[in-house]
Design a protein around this motif. Structure first.
Motif: not given
Length: 240
Positions: A54-56, A61-67, A216-219
């Motif tokens: 959902q926007y906002g 809730l944004c991605p967290l990436c392990f390489v 305001g972006d969706a994660p």
């Protein structure tokens, strides 16, 4: 056989403090296999959470990436599948693949299985990363292998994403984040915390790759941003 690509685990930023405190990724209960497992994908940040669409929605809730560095955690593989096993079990890839195909699709639990599959189906690591299947592949009629190939070649639009061609790797033991990571991809805002910066650079001993977020972006819109960052770094490091 293609060179070994890094294994990649994608989570959400809401768990960053827990990772930074324990310096580990812990197995969790899997409903498909009824075991405690950690899920990764071979060479691609393919996982996408359903939360944060959902926007906002919160930035947590944004991605967290392990390489991870090649030849580290890839020595302790529990299972490998040529595609997302959860999607197979939930009939997402029907009519090509069915839940009872899981056993036949399972590969030998060594990293060489992923390397050989890349050479067979995609020809190169770069083609695999971008999901470009090479033409003219033939498997015995009526096998799950043939149906898997048909799935890869099915034209869109479809109701699923690129996890149809992302090699899934399962581990059944705790992963240490110390000394085994190439880099971590996360939103710029979280690097404003000195503890997070110090943990990534000093304790985990790797680079932090930051991406900007916009209020305001969706994660979930940032999963493509993470993929772009990983592809850029892989190309610069000669992984692709």
């Amino acid at each position: 056989m293609a060179d070994e690509l890094p294994l990649i685990h994608t989570s959400r930023c809401e768990f960053l403090n827990a990772f930074a405190t324990s310096h580990t990724i812990e197995p969790h209960q899997c409903d498909v296999f009824n075991e405690d497992l950690i899920y990764l994908f071979y060479g691609r940040p393919a996982y996408r959470s359903r939360q944060g669409s959902q926007y906002g929605d919160p930035i947590a809730l944004c991605p967290l990436c392990f390489v991870f560095k090649p030849r580290t955690i890839s020595r302790s593989i529990h299972r490998i599948f040529p595609c997302d096993s959860g999607a197979v079990s939930k009939s997402t890839f029907e009519p090509e693949l069915h839940p009872n195909d899981l056993h036949e699709l399972e590969l030998d639990p060594v990293i060489a299985s992923a390397q050989r599959l890349v050479s067979l189906i995609f020809q190169s690591n770069k083609d695999y990363f971008y999901g470009r299947v090479k033409p003219g592949i033939a498997f015995p009629n009526g096998t799950a292998s043939q149906r898997y190939s048909n799935l890869l070649l099915r034209p869109g639009p479809v109701d699923f994403d690129d996890r149809k061609s992302a090699i899934e790797v399962q581990l059944d033991q705790t992963i240490s984040l110390k000394g085994q990571l190439m880099f971590v991809v996360l939103p710029r805002e979280f690097l404003e915390d000195p503890m997070v910066r110090d943990t990534i650079s000093t304790i985990w001993g790797c680079d932090a790759v930051q991406y900007p977020t916009f209020r305001g972006d969706a994660p979930t819109s940032y999963y493509s941003v993470v993929r772009n960052e990983v592809s850029r770094l892989f190309e610069s490091k000669g992984e692709l």
